[in-house]
Scaffold this motif. Structure first.
Motif, PDB file in Angstrom:
ATOM      1  N   TYR A   1       2.855   7.491  -8.652  1.00 20.72           N
ATOM      2  CA  TYR A   1       3.722   6.461  -8.092  1.00 20.72           C
ATOM      3  C   TYR A   1       4.499   7.076  -6.940  1.00 20.72           C
ATOM      4  CZ  TYR A   1       2.796   4.471 -12.691  1.00 20.72           C
ATOM      5  OH  TYR A   1       2.186   4.012 -13.821  1.00 20.72           O
ATOM      6  N   ILE A   2       4.465   6.426  -5.780  1.00 20.64           N
ATOM      7  CA  ILE A   2       5.152   6.934  -4.596  1.00 20.64           C
ATOM      8  C   ILE A   2       6.110   5.844  -4.112  1.00 20.64           C
ATOM      9  CG2 ILE A   2       4.886   7.815  -2.251  1.00 20.64           C
ATOM     10  CD1 ILE A   2       1.938   8.507  -3.108  1.00 20.64           C
ATOM     11  N   ILE A   3       7.394   6.180  -4.021  1.00 24.65           N
ATOM     12  CA  ILE A   3       8.396   5.238  -3.540  1.00 24.65           C
ATOM     13  C   ILE A   3       8.816   5.693  -2.149  1.00 24.65           C
ATOM     14  CG2 ILE A   3      10.660   4.219  -3.952  1.00 24.65           C
ATOM     15  CD1 ILE A   3      10.227   4.914  -6.942  1.00 24.65           C
ATOM     16  N   GLU A   4       8.515   4.867  -1.143  1.00 24.00           N
ATOM     17  CA  GLU A   4       8.887   5.147   0.239  1.00 24.00           C
ATOM     18  C   GLU A   4       9.968   4.170   0.672  1.00 24.00           C
ATOM     19  OE1 GLU A   4       5.275   5.005   2.528  1.00 24.00           O
ATOM     20  OE2 GLU A   4       4.510   6.865   1.655  1.00 24.00           O
ATOM     21  N   ASP A   5      10.444   4.313   1.920  1.00 22.55           N
ATOM     22  CA  ASP A   5      11.510   3.445   2.416  1.00 22.55           C
ATOM     23  C   ASP A   5      11.110   1.977   2.448  1.00 22.55           C
ATOM     24  OD1 ASP A   5      13.210   5.560   2.758  1.00 22.55           O
ATOM     25  OD2 ASP A   5      12.725   5.847   4.880  1.00 22.55           O
ATOM     26  N   ARG A   6       9.878   1.686   2.854  1.00 16.80           N
ATOM     27  CA  ARG A   6       9.460   0.300   3.044  1.00 16.80           C
ATOM     28  C   ARG A   6       8.337  -0.154   2.122  1.00 16.80           C
ATOM     29  NH1 ARG A   6      12.265  -1.952   6.877  1.00 16.80           N
ATOM     30  NH2 ARG A   6      13.113  -0.688   8.527  1.00 16.80           N
ATOM     31  N   LYS A   7       7.801   0.758   1.314  1.00 18.90           N
ATOM     32  CA  LYS A   7       6.720   0.354   0.418  1.00 18.90           C
ATOM     33  C   LYS A   7       6.674   1.249  -0.808  1.00 18.90           C
ATOM     34  CE  LYS A   7       3.233   2.846   3.069  1.00 18.90           C
ATOM     35  NZ  LYS A   7       2.023   2.731   3.848  1.00 18.90           N
ATOM     36  N   ILE A   8       6.002   0.730  -1.822  1.00 20.68           N
ATOM     37  CA  ILE A   8       5.768   1.467  -3.055  1.00 20.68           C
ATOM     38  C   ILE A   8       4.258   1.551  -3.234  1.00 20.68           C
ATOM     39  CG2 ILE A   8       6.089   1.472  -5.554  1.00 20.68           C
ATOM     40  CD1 ILE A   8       8.636  -0.160  -5.065  1.00 20.68           C
TER      41      ILE A   8
ATOM     42  N   GLY B   1      -4.258   5.469  -8.814  1.00 22.70           N
ATOM     43  CA  GLY B   1      -4.752   5.741 -10.152  1.00 22.70           C
ATOM     44  C   GLY B   1      -6.247   5.571 -10.218  1.00 22.70           C
ATOM     45  N   GLY B   2      -6.754   5.545 -11.426  1.00 24.89           N
ATOM     46  CA  GLY B   2      -8.184   5.376 -11.618  1.00 24.89           C
ATOM     47  C   GLY B   2      -8.599   5.795 -13.003  1.00 24.89           C
ATOM     48  N   GLY B   3      -9.891   5.750 -13.195  1.00 25.88           N
ATOM     49  CA  GLY B   3     -10.462   6.124 -14.480  1.00 25.88           C
ATOM     50  C   GLY B   3     -11.568   7.132 -14.273  1.00 25.88           C
ATOM     51  N   ILE B   4     -12.492   7.160 -15.200  1.00 29.16           N
ATOM     52  CA  ILE B   4     -13.588   8.120 -15.120  1.00 29.16           C
ATOM     53  C   ILE B   4     -14.484   7.834 -13.917  1.00 29.16           C
ATOM     54  CG2 ILE B   4     -15.667   8.955 -16.285  1.00 29.16           C
ATOM     55  CD1 ILE B   4     -14.237   8.502 -18.934  1.00 29.16           C
ATOM     56  N   PHE B   5     -14.776   6.557 -13.691  1.00 31.72           N
ATOM     57  CA  PHE B   5     -15.745   6.196 -12.659  1.00 31.72           C
ATOM     58  C   PHE B   5     -15.130   5.455 -11.471  1.00 31.72           C
ATOM     59  CE2 PHE B   5     -18.025   6.132 -16.773  1.00 31.72           C
ATOM     60  CZ  PHE B   5     -18.833   7.229 -16.556  1.00 31.72           C
ATOM     61  N   SER B   6     -13.815   5.359 -11.389  1.00 30.41           N
ATOM     62  CA  SER B   6     -13.223   4.588 -10.304  1.00 30.41           C
ATOM     63  C   SER B   6     -11.854   5.128  -9.915  1.00 30.41           C
ATOM     64  CB  SER B   6     -13.082   3.123 -10.721  1.00 30.41           C
ATOM     65  OG  SER B   6     -12.157   3.018 -11.785  1.00 30.41           O
ATOM     66  N   ASP B   7     -11.421   4.751  -8.710  1.00 28.34           N
ATOM     67  CA  ASP B   7     -10.089   5.048  -8.216  1.00 28.34           C
ATOM     68  C   ASP B   7      -9.533   3.779  -7.583  1.00 28.34           C
ATOM     69  OD1 ASP B   7     -10.082   7.766  -8.893  1.00 28.34           O
ATOM     70  OD2 ASP B   7     -11.104   8.313  -7.037  1.00 28.34           O
ATOM     71  N   PHE B   8      -8.214   3.662  -7.521  1.00 29.60           N
ATOM     72  CA  PHE B   8      -7.611   2.533  -6.839  1.00 29.60           C
ATOM     73  C   PHE B   8      -6.316   2.970  -6.182  1.00 29.60           C
ATOM     74  CE2 PHE B   8      -5.670   2.255 -11.034  1.00 29.60           C
ATOM     75  CZ  PHE B   8      -4.333   2.071 -10.718  1.00 29.60           C
ATOM     76  N   ARG B   9      -5.871   2.142  -5.252  1.00 34.43           N
ATOM     77  CA  ARG B   9      -4.604   2.348  -4.559  1.00 34.43           C
ATOM     78  C   ARG B   9      -4.000   0.975  -4.306  1.00 34.43           C
ATOM     79  NH1 ARG B   9      -2.425   6.053  -0.251  1.00 34.43           N
ATOM     80  NH2 ARG B   9      -1.122   4.721   1.047  1.00 34.43           N
ATOM     81  N   ARG B  10      -2.787   0.764  -4.782  1.00 26.37           N
ATOM     82  CA  ARG B  10      -2.075  -0.489  -4.547  1.00 26.37           C
ATOM     83  C   ARG B  10      -0.819  -0.184  -3.758  1.00 26.37           C
ATOM     84  NH1 ARG B  10      -2.408  -1.783 -10.491  1.00 26.37           N
ATOM     85  NH2 ARG B  10      -4.450  -2.714 -10.689  1.00 26.37           N
ATOM     86  N   GLU B  11      -0.575  -0.998  -2.745  1.00 24.38           N
ATOM     87  CA  GLU B  11       0.641  -0.861  -1.957  1.00 24.38           C
ATOM     88  C   GLU B  11       1.426  -2.151  -2.051  1.00 24.38           C
ATOM     89  OE1 GLU B  11       0.290   0.500   2.036  1.00 24.38           O
ATOM     90  OE2 GLU B  11      -1.117   2.080   1.504  1.00 24.38           O
ATOM     91  N   LEU B  12       2.714  -2.023  -2.181  1.00 21.40           N
ATOM     92  CA  LEU B  12       3.590  -3.180  -2.269  1.00 21.40           C
ATOM     93  C   LEU B  12       4.728  -2.983  -1.272  1.00 21.40           C
ATOM     94  CD1 LEU B  12       4.530  -5.767  -3.720  1.00 21.40           C
ATOM     95  CD2 LEU B  12       5.676  -4.307  -5.362  1.00 21.40           C
TER      96      LEU B  12
ATOM     97  N   ALA C   1       5.868 -11.471  -3.986  1.00 22.17           N
ATOM     98  CA  ALA C   1       5.536 -12.818  -3.509  1.00 22.17           C
ATOM     99  C   ALA C   1       4.287 -12.738  -2.632  1.00 22.17           C
ATOM    100  CB  ALA C   1       6.696 -13.371  -2.699  1.00 22.17           C
ATOM    101  N   GLY C   2       3.737 -13.903  -2.333  1.00 24.94           N
ATOM    102  CA  GLY C   2       2.595 -13.967  -1.437  1.00 24.94           C
ATOM    103  C   GLY C   2       1.394 -14.573  -2.116  1.00 24.94           C
ATOM    104  N   SER C   3       0.399 -14.906  -1.298  1.00 25.89           N
ATOM    105  CA  SER C   3      -0.793 -15.560  -1.840  1.00 25.89           C
ATOM    106  C   SER C   3      -1.596 -14.616  -2.733  1.00 25.89           C
ATOM    107  CB  SER C   3      -1.668 -16.085  -0.704  1.00 25.89           C
ATOM    108  OG  SER C   3      -2.060 -15.016   0.125  1.00 25.89           O
ATOM    109  N   GLY C   4      -1.667 -13.368  -2.368  1.00 24.80           N
ATOM    110  CA  GLY C   4      -2.347 -12.376  -3.210  1.00 24.80           C
ATOM    111  C   GLY C   4      -1.301 -11.534  -3.896  1.00 24.80           C
ATOM    112  N   SER C   5      -0.488 -12.154  -4.721  1.00 27.31           N
ATOM    113  CA  SER C   5       0.652 -11.462  -5.307  1.00 27.31           C
ATOM    114  C   SER C   5       0.207 -10.203  -6.046  1.00 27.31           C
ATOM    115  CB  SER C   5       1.429 -12.382  -6.239  1.00 27.31           C
ATOM    116  OG  SER C   5       0.636 -12.728  -7.338  1.00 27.31           O
ATOM    117  N   THR C   6       1.050  -9.209  -5.960  1.00 29.04           N
ATOM    118  CA  THR C   6       0.760  -7.915  -6.549  1.00 29.04           C
ATOM    119  C   THR C   6       1.775  -7.623  -7.641  1.00 29.04           C
ATOM    120  OG1 THR C   6      -0.001  -7.154  -4.394  1.00 29.04           O
ATOM    121  CG2 THR C   6       0.442  -5.470  -6.022  1.00 29.04           C
ATOM    122  N   GLU C   7       1.313  -6.990  -8.671  1.00 26.90           N
ATOM    123  CA  GLU C   7       2.198  -6.544  -9.737  1.00 26.90           C
ATOM    124  C   GLU C   7       1.975  -5.055  -9.919  1.00 26.90           C
ATOM    125  OE1 GLU C   7       1.951  -6.694 -14.441  1.00 26.90           O
ATOM    126  OE2 GLU C   7       2.206  -8.688 -13.554  1.00 26.90           O
ATOM    127  N   LEU C   8       3.055  -4.317  -9.962  1.00 31.93           N
ATOM    128  CA  LEU C   8       2.977  -2.890 -10.240  1.00 31.93           C
ATOM    129  C   LEU C   8       3.712  -2.608 -11.533  1.00 31.93           C
ATOM    130  CD1 LEU C   8       3.763  -1.227  -6.783  1.00 31.93           C
ATOM    131  CD2 LEU C   8       1.544  -1.659  -7.809  1.00 31.93           C
TER     132      LEU C   8
END
Length: 168
Positions: A54-61, A65-76, A106-113
């Protein structure tokens, strides 16, 4: 992990019971399958844990993460946050001194962290609140308008749902 252990034990008991009824000795293969399932689940959880960041920056979080066969990155983006919640389960706090933070946007493709079982949850929560204030959010608290404790039937239903969902 607890769900995997419970499911593995139930399968083991079922196989042992079936072998007893049919006079077919498959207890050893069932035990091997149980052990392999538990080892695989432990390894996959360890890999997930090692990949989570988890990375907390001034304007985004950022949540990586990932699992055995995958990785992901979410920005909020901080400006899109609509809900920030701090959850500190009693037993988790006593045993591990950890807590969880949930962030909705908020937003059309709302994100949850979800920052699950992190050290210093209160400190990180305050850090995110500071970022919200820095980005122009007014977080003043007004007077309480309404407060109601949960009903007994609601507590019973929620407990029953968690119990049933632990098997699936």
């Amino acid at each position: 992990f607890v769900k995997s252990v419970l499911v593995s034990i139930i399968i083991f008991i079922f196989v042992v019971g079936a072998s007893y009824n049919f006079k077919f000795p498959i207890v050893l293969p069932a035990a091997i399958i149980l052990i392999l399932t538990l080892v695989f689940r432990f390894v996959s959880l360890k890999i997930e844990y090692n990949k989570t960041m988890y990375i907390i920056e001034d304007r985004k979080i950022i949540h990586k993460g990932g699992g055995i066969f995958s990785d992901f990155r979410r920005e909020l983006q901080i400006k899109n946050i609509t809900y920030l919640g701090l959850f500190i389960p009693y037993i988790e706090k006593i045993l591990f001194k950890t807590g969880s933070i949930r962030i909705d946007s908020a937003g059309s493709g709302s994100t949850e962290l979800s920052f699950r079982s992190i050290d210093n949850a209160e400190k990180n929560y305050q850090l995110i609140l500071g970022s919200l204030k820095q980005n122009g959010f007014s977080l003043s608290k007004k007077e309480l308008l309404f407060e109601q404790p949960p009903s007994e039937i609601g507590i019973f239903i929620a407990t029953l749902q968690k119990f049933i969902s632990s098997f699936f």
